[in-house]
Design an enzyme around this catalytic site. Structure first.
Site, short mmCIF file in Angstrom:
data_model
loop_
_atom_site.label_atom_id
_atom_site.label_comp_id
_atom_site.label_asym_id
_atom_site.label_seq_id
_atom_site.Cartn_x
_atom_site.Cartn_y
_atom_site.Cartn_z
N ASP A 1 5.00 -14.55 -2.31
CA ASP A 1 3.57 -14.31 -2.53
C ASP A 1 3.01 -15.14 -3.67
OD1 ASP A 1 1.73 -12.83 -1.06
OD2 ASP A 1 1.45 -11.35 -2.64
N ASP B 1 4.13 2.82 -1.29
CA ASP B 1 5.23 3.44 -0.54
C ASP B 1 4.96 4.91 -0.25
OD1 ASP B 1 5.30 4.00 -3.20
OD2 ASP B 1 7.38 3.41 -3.54
#
Length: 1047
Positions: free
Chosen positions: A374, A747
Site C-alpha cells: 500500500d 476486524d
C-alpha cells in the site's frame, strides 16, 4: 526471471495499461491475432490441426468452441446467422439429433476438448498463460459449473493509450458486447455433490460397493474384508469434534459466578442504602464506579459460560479429499499479506512470512500468495523479487526434510537439537548450504534497505531505465506482477511453486482509500479475478506460518460436510516471539486468547482479531449462510390449553424465500441456490459489487475457479480495473461487503457483520501454534498499540454499527455473543471510573475519611465475601483454561495500566472526533535504546500516555506516607481504620508496579519531563485538596470543644 511476465501498471479511469520488463524497453501488450467470437467476445481459438476453429461450415459465422458446445448442448443447435443446424465436429461430444457420420468417430476424445494452454501461439499468451490460469480445466463437465458473465454497457474493456487488443472495428466490437448473448451456466453445486460425481470410482460408488460387500460377507471376520475398508470408514467420520470442558471443572466455575453475582448484588444494596454522610462526594463517586464495574464484569463474564475445546483429524481430511490415484480435492486458498512502509515493517520480516507461506504443507497448485504494497515502494518490490528467487531453493529444502517452522530466520535461530528425528544422511550438509544461502539472501535484502534510505531527487529508476510508477506514493497507477506461477515458476528440483503476486492498488488525490481495510478489499477483488479460491487466509506481514499444516487445520472445519457450510471463518490464536520471560506488559494476551475466545466458541464463535484467520469468500461477499430444513412444529388439538395451535404451515422470509413448514423439507443447497437466483433477478450487481463483469461473475462461483474461456491478458486487464481508486464508488464495498469501513479496528466490524447475518465462526487451537508474530515489548509502544485498539472500539460505539443498536432485525446474533461485542466497544469507557477509583485511596489517606466499613463491623463481611468470590472465579477460570497464575496476574496489572492511560486518551480522542470533528493523535516523539538481550524492553519513548499513571503512583505513595505519619502521631487507636485505607492504596501501587519498572528502565532512568509533570500535578492536587477539603461537613457557629466555653 523466467516466471515473470513483467510489471503490469495502469489506470482504468485514465485508460492506460502498460507492461514493464525488468531488462527490456517498456512495450504494450500485443493483441492476439485471429477473429473474435460474436457471442462472448473471446478469441476463436484453433483446432488440434492448427487451423482456425470454424463452427458453421455454411456461413463461417465466428463462434468459439465453448459457445458452439453450449449451443449444441443447451440451445437450439442452430447457427445464429444462417440458422443451419450445427454439425458435430471432431472432438465434440454427441448430442441428441446427431446424424451417423461416415468418417471415423473420435471415441477416445469423446468428452475432451483441446488443451489450449500448451499452444504458445502469440506473444501475450506465451508471457501470461499459466500464471493466471487458476481453475481452468479441459473437461467440459468440470467447467459446467461456471455461471454467466454479467455484463453491462459500463463494463466495457479499457481501450486507451496502451490497449491489449487492436481492432479495426472498435465501434462494432463495443456494440457487440452490448447485445451479446449470455450463457446461463448452472450455479455451482455443493462440494460433496461434485466429489461424488467425479469420474470413475467416485466416493458415492465406493460407499455403495462397500455396503454391498458388508451385506454379502455376513458373519465373516473383519480381517477378511478389503484392507481399504477401515480407511474408508475413517474417511466417513467427522473431520473435527467439540471437546467440552470437564464438568468437574466448569460446573464449580459456573456456581461461583452465580454466587459472585448474588454477593455483588448484596454488596451494592448495602453501599447504596448506607451513605457516608461526612464524605458524601467520595461515597457517591465510589458508588457510581462500583455500579459500572459490576456492569462491565457481567458483559465480560457471561460470554464465557460455555467454553469448549476442539479437535481436528488431519488423517481423515487426507483420506476424504486426497485419495491416492485420484485428483486432489482440497479447496484452493488465497493468502493475503499486507504491508505499507518497508522502513517500519522491515522487508526481511515480510520475506520470512512469504517464504513460510510458499513452503506450507498444501498442494502447490491450490496456494496463491498476494502481497499488498500500500506504500507503492520500490524497496518492497525488489525485496519480493529477491524472495521469489530464494524461494526456489528454500521451498524444496523445507518439504524434503519436513522442517518446522518454515520461516528461515526463525528456523536457523532455534536453540534446539535440529538433528532430532532427522534420518537423511545429507541433511547436515544441505542445512549448512541452505544457511549460507539464507545469509547471502539477508545481505542482499540489507543492501536494498540501505540503498532505499536515500531516495534520489528524480525518483527511483528501474533496471531498464523506466521510472518507477510508484515514485509518488499518493498519486500512482495500480501495479500487478506475478513473480511465481505454474508456467516457469519451478524450484531448483523442477517442482512447481505456489503463485506469488505483487499488488499495489491505484491511489489518486481526492479519493478515500480507507487504509488497511481498503487494501484488503482490493486484494479480495484482485484474487477473485486471477485465482478466485473459495477460502482466503489473512496474515499481517510479521506473522509467519509456524505450523505448516495450519491451512489443513482450517479445512477440517470449512470443508466438513456437517458444519462447514455455515462457518464464515476459522480464527487462530495469536502467539508471539521475542517477548521477555515474565511478559511484563501482558503482550501475549493469554487471558483473552485462551479464555475469552474459548468461551465465545461455545456460543456463535470467536471475534475476528485481524490476522491468522481463514475466511470463506462467500461470507465476505455479504451472502447469508445456507438455511437447513426447520424442525417440524408440534401438532396439537384445541382441547389442551398448554399447547397453542400452529399459526401457519409456511412463512416467507424478508428476502421472499419460503421457509419450510411441517410438511415441506428442502436441503440447504436448494435453499442457497434459490437465494442466489432470487438475488440475480432482483438486485443490481453493479451497485453491489462494482462495474467489473468478470468480478461479478466470480462472486457467484461458490466453489471458486476462473472461467476457462478467460485469457490471461484479459484477466490482468480486469485486475487493474478492480484495484482502481474509484472502483468502490457507489457500491456496497466497506458497507456490506468485504472489510467494513468506519473504524481503525476494521476486524471487529467485519466479524460482527458476518455474525449478524447468521454465520458462525470457529476457534482453532492446534497443539503447535499455527502462526507467530512480533509484538512491541517496550512500554511506550505497547501503550500506543492499546490506544489504537481502544480508539477503534470508541469509533464503533458511536457508529451506526454499534452492537448496542445494530443487528436486531434478523435475530441471527445470539445474546451472549452480543454481550461480547458490546464489551469490545464499551471497555475503553471503564477508564473514567477506574481513574476515579484509583484516586480515592489517596484522597481517603490525605483527608482522614473512609468510605468503606471498618473490619470490626458486620458489614465488612460483604466486602470480604466479594473479594473471596473474585479470587475464586479467577482461580477456577485458570483451572479449566490452563492459563498460569502469572499470566493472569500480568493481565490484571496491565488492565489497570492501560485503563488509566491508553483507554482514557482513546475516550477523549474519540469524543473529540465524534463531537467536534477534531482528529488528534498521540505519537512517539523521542527515543533512546539500550543494548543486550531484550534491549527493546528497556527502550523508552516519551509519550503523553505516561502522565496519568505516573501521577496516580505519586499521589498514592504520598497518601501512604501521610496516612502512616498521621497514625503514628495519633496513637494506637488510629491504626485500625488505617489498614483498610492502606489496602486500597497498595492495591493501586501493586497493579501499577510494572509501569513503574518500565519508567525506571534498566539504569533506573526516568525522563525529567515525566517527573516534573507528575510531581507538579500531584503537588497541586494535594495542596488544593488540603486547602479546600470539600468533603468535610462544615459546622455553623463556634466549636464548643475548641473554645472551651461552658455555655
Amino acid at each position: 526471471m523466467e516466471a515473470s511476465a513483467g510489471l503490469v501498471a495502469g489506470s482504468h479511469n485514465r485508460n492506460e495499461l502498460v507492461v514493464i520488463h525488468g531488462h527490456e524497453e517498456p512495450k504494450p501488450l500485443k493483441a492476439l491475432d485471429g477473429q473474435v467470437c460474436e457471442i462472448c467476445n473471446d478469441e476463436i481459438g484453433i483446432t488440434a490441426d492448427g487451423d482456425l476453429f470454424v463452427a458453421c461450415n455454411e456461413c463461417g459465422f465466428p463462434v468459439c468452441r465453448p459457445c458452439y458446445e453450449y449451443e449444441r448442448r443447451e440451445g437450439s443447435q442452430l447457427c445464429p446467422q444462417c440458422k443451419t443446424r450445427y454439425k458435430r465436429l471432431k472432438g465434440s461430444p454427441r448430442v441428441e439429433g446427431d446424424e451417423d457420420e461416415e468418417d471415423v468417430d473420435d471415441i477416445e476424445h469423446e468428452f475432451k476438448l483441446d488443451n489450449e494452454k500448451n499452444k504458445q501461439t502469440h506473444l501475450a499468451e506465451a508471457m501470461l498463460h499459466g500464471k493466471m490460469s487458476y481453475g481452468r480445466g479441459t473437461d467440459d463437465d468440470e467447467n459446467a459449473h461456471f455461471p454467466p458473465v454479467i455484463t453491462s454497457a459500463r463494463s466495457r474493456p479499457v481501450s486507451g493509450e496502451f490497449p491489449i487488443s487492436h481492432h479495426n472495428h472498435g465501434d462494432e466490437m463495443l456494440s457487440s458486447t452490448l447485445h451479446k448473448r449470455i450463457h446461463p451456466y448452472p450455479l455451482s453445486e455443493s462440494g460433496s455433490t461434485r466429489w461424488d460425481e467425479k469420474k470413475e470410482g467416485g466416493w458415492k460408488d465406493r460407499m455403495d460397493d462397500w455396503k454391498g460387500q458388508q451385506g454379502n460377507l455376513g458373519s465373516e471376520s473383519y480381517e477378511a474384508m478389503d484392507p481399504d475398508m477401515p480407511m474408508m470408514a475413517d474417511a466417513r467420520q467427522p473431520l473435527s469434534r467439540k471437546v467440552p470442558i470437564a464438568s468437574s471443572k466448569v460446573n464449580p466455575y459456573r456456581m461461583v459466578i452465580v454466587i459472585r453475582l448474588v454477593v455483588l448484588a448484596i454488596f451494592l444494596r448495602y453501599r447504596i442504602l448506607n451513605p457516608v454522610h461526612d464524605a458524601i462526594g467520595l461515597w457517591l463517586t465510589s458508588i457510581i464506579c462500583e455500579i459500572w464495574f459490576a456492569f462491565s464484569w457481567i458483559l465480560d463474564q457471561f460470554p464465557k459460560w460455555f467454553p469448549i475445546d476442539r479437535e481436528t483429524y488431519l488423517d481423515r481430511l487426507s483420506l476424504r479429499y486426497e485419495r491416492e490415484g485420484e485428483p486432489n480435492l482440497l479447496a484452493p486458498v488465497d493468502v493475503f499479506v499486507s504491508t505499507v512502509d518497508p522502513l517500519k515493517e522491515p522487508p526481511l520480516v515480510t520475506a520470512n512470512t512469504l517464504l513460510s507461506i510458499l513452503a506450507m504443507d498444501y498442494p502447490v497448485d491450490k496456494v496463491s500468495c498476494y502481497l499488498s504494497d500500500d506504500g507503492a515502494s520500490m524497496l518492497t518490490f525488489e525485496a519480493l523479487s529477491e524472495t521469489a528467487e530464494f524461494a526456489r531453493k528454500w521451498v524444496p529444502f523445507c518439504k524434503k526434510f519436513e522442517i518446522e517452522p518454515r520461516a528461515p530466520e526463525m528456523y536457523f535461530s532455534l536453540k534446539v537439537d535440529y538433528l532430532k528425528d532427522k534420518i537423511q544422511p545429507t541433511f547436515v550438509k544441505e542445512r549448512r548450504a541452505m544457511k549460507r544461502e539464507y545469509e547471502e539472501f539477508k545481505v542482499r535484502i540489507n543492501a536494498l534497505v540501505a540503498k532505499a534510505m536515500k531516495a534520489p531527487a528524480e525518483g527511483w529508476i528501474m533496471q531498464d531505465g523506466t521510472p518507477w510508477p510508484g515514485n509518488n506514493t499518493r498519486d500512482h497507477p495500480g501495479m500487478i506482477q506475478v513473480f511465481l506461477g505454474h508456467s516457469g515458476g519451478h524450484d531448483t528440483e523442477g517442482n512447481e511453486l505456489p503463485r506469488l503476486v505483487y499488488v499495489s492498488r491505484e491511489k489518486r488525490p481526492g479519493f478515500q482509500h480507507h487504509k488497511k481495510a481498503g487494501a484488503m478489499n482490493a486484494l479480495v477483488r484482485v484474487s477473485a479475478v486471477l485465482t478466485n479460491a473459495p477460502f482466503m487466509l489473512n496474515l499481517d506481514c510479521d506473522h509467519y506460518i509456524n505450523n505448516s499444516k495450519a491451512a489443513r487445520e482450517a479445512m477440517c472445519f470449512l470443508m466438513d460436510p456437517q458444519i462447514g457450510r455455515k462457518v464464515c471463518y476459522v480464527q487462530f490464536p495469536q502467539r508471539f516471539d521475542g517477548i521477555d520471560r515474565h511478559d511484563r506488559y501482558a503482550n501475549r494476551n493469554t487471558v483473552f486468547f485462551d479464555i475469552n475466545m474459548k468461551g465465545l466458541d461455545g456460543i456463535q464463535g470467536p471475534v475476528y482479531v485481524g490476522t491468522g484467520c481463514v475466511f470463506r469468500r462467500q461470507a465476505l461477499y455479504g451472502y447469508n449462510p445456507p438455511k437447513g430444513p426447520k424442525r417440524p412444529k408440534m401438532v396439537s388439538c384445541d382441547c389442551c390449553p398448554c399447547f397453542g395451535r400452529r399459526r401457519k404451515l409456511s412463512n416467507y422470509s424478508k428476502h421472499g424465500t419460503r421457509e419450510e413448514g411441517t410438511n415441506v423439507h428442502g436441503s440447504s443447497l436448494e435453499v442457497l441456490e434459490e437465494d442466489k437466483e432470487l438475488l440475480m433477478s432482483q438486485m443490481n450487481f453493479e451497485k453491489k459489487f462494482g462495474q467489473s463483469a468478470t468480478f461479478v461473475t466470480s462472486t457467484l462461483m461458490e466453489q471458486g475457479g476462473v472461467p476457462p474461456s478467460s485469457s490471461p491478458a484479459a484477466l490482468l486487464k480486469e485486475a487493474i480495473h478492480v484495484i482502481s481508486c474509484g472502483y468502490e464508488d457507489k457500491t456496497e464495498w466497506g458497507i456490506e461487503l468485504g472489510w467494513i469501513y468506519g473504524s481503525i479496528t476494521e476486524d471487529i466490524l467485519t466479524g460482527f457483520k458476518m455474525h449478524c447475518r447468521g454465520w458462525r465462526s470457529i476457534y482453532c487451537m492446534p497443539k503447535r501454534p499455527a502462526f507467530k508474530g512480533s509484538a512491541p515489548i517496550n512500554l511506550s509502544d505497547r501503550l500506543n498499540q492499546v490506544l489504537r485498539w481502544a480508539l477503534g472500539s470508541v469509533e464503533i460505539f458511536f457508529s451506526r454499527h454499534s452492537p448496542i443498536l445494530y443487528g436486531y432485525k434478523g435475530g441471527n446474533l445470539k445474546w451472549l455473543e452480543r454481550f461480547a461485542y458490546i464489551n469490545t466497544t464499551v471497555y475503553p469507557f471503564t477508564s473514567l471510573p477506574l481513574l476515579a477509583y484509583c484516586t480515592l485511596p489517596a484522597i481517603c489517606l490525605l483527608t482522614g475519611k473512609f468510605i468503606m466499613p471498618t473490619i470490626s463491623t458486620f458489614a465488612s463481611l460483604f466486602f470480604i465475601s466479594l473479594f473471596i468470590s473474585i479470587f475464586a472465579t479467577g482461580i477456577l477460570e485458570l483451572r479449566w483454561s490452563g492459563v498460569s497464575i502469572e499470566e493472569w496476574w500480568r493481565n490484571e496489572q496491565f488492565w489497570v495500566i492501560g485503563g488509566v492511560s491508553a483507554h482514557l486518551f482513546a475516550v477523549i480522542q474519540g469524543l473529540l472526533k465524534v463531537l467536534a470533528g477534531i482528529d488528534t493523535s498521540f505519537t512517539v516523539t523521542s527515543k533512546a535504546t539500550d543494548d543486550g538481550d531484550f534491549g527493546e524492553l528497556y527502550t523508552f519513548k516519551w509519550t503523553t500516555l505516561l502522565i496519568p499513571p505516573t501521577t496516580l503512583l505519586i499521589i498514592n505513595i504520598v497518601g501512604v506516607v501521610a496516612g502512616i505519619s498521621d497514625a503514628i502521631n495519633n496513637g494506637y487507636q488510629s491504626w485500625g481504620p488505617l489498614f483498610g485505607k492502606l489496602f486500597f492504596a497498595f492495591w493501586v501501587i501493586v497493579h501499577l508496579y510494572p509501569f513503574l519498572k518500565g519508567l525506571m528502565g534498566r539504569q533506573n532512568r526516568t525522563p525529567t519531563i515525566v517527573v516534573i509533570w507528575s510531581v507538579l500535578l500531584a503537588s497541586i492536587f494535594s495542596l488544593l485538596w488540603v486547602r479546600i477539603d470539600p468533603f468535610i461537613v462544615r459546622v455553623q457557629g463556634p466549636d464548643v470543644k475548641q473554645c472551651g466555653i461552658n455555655c
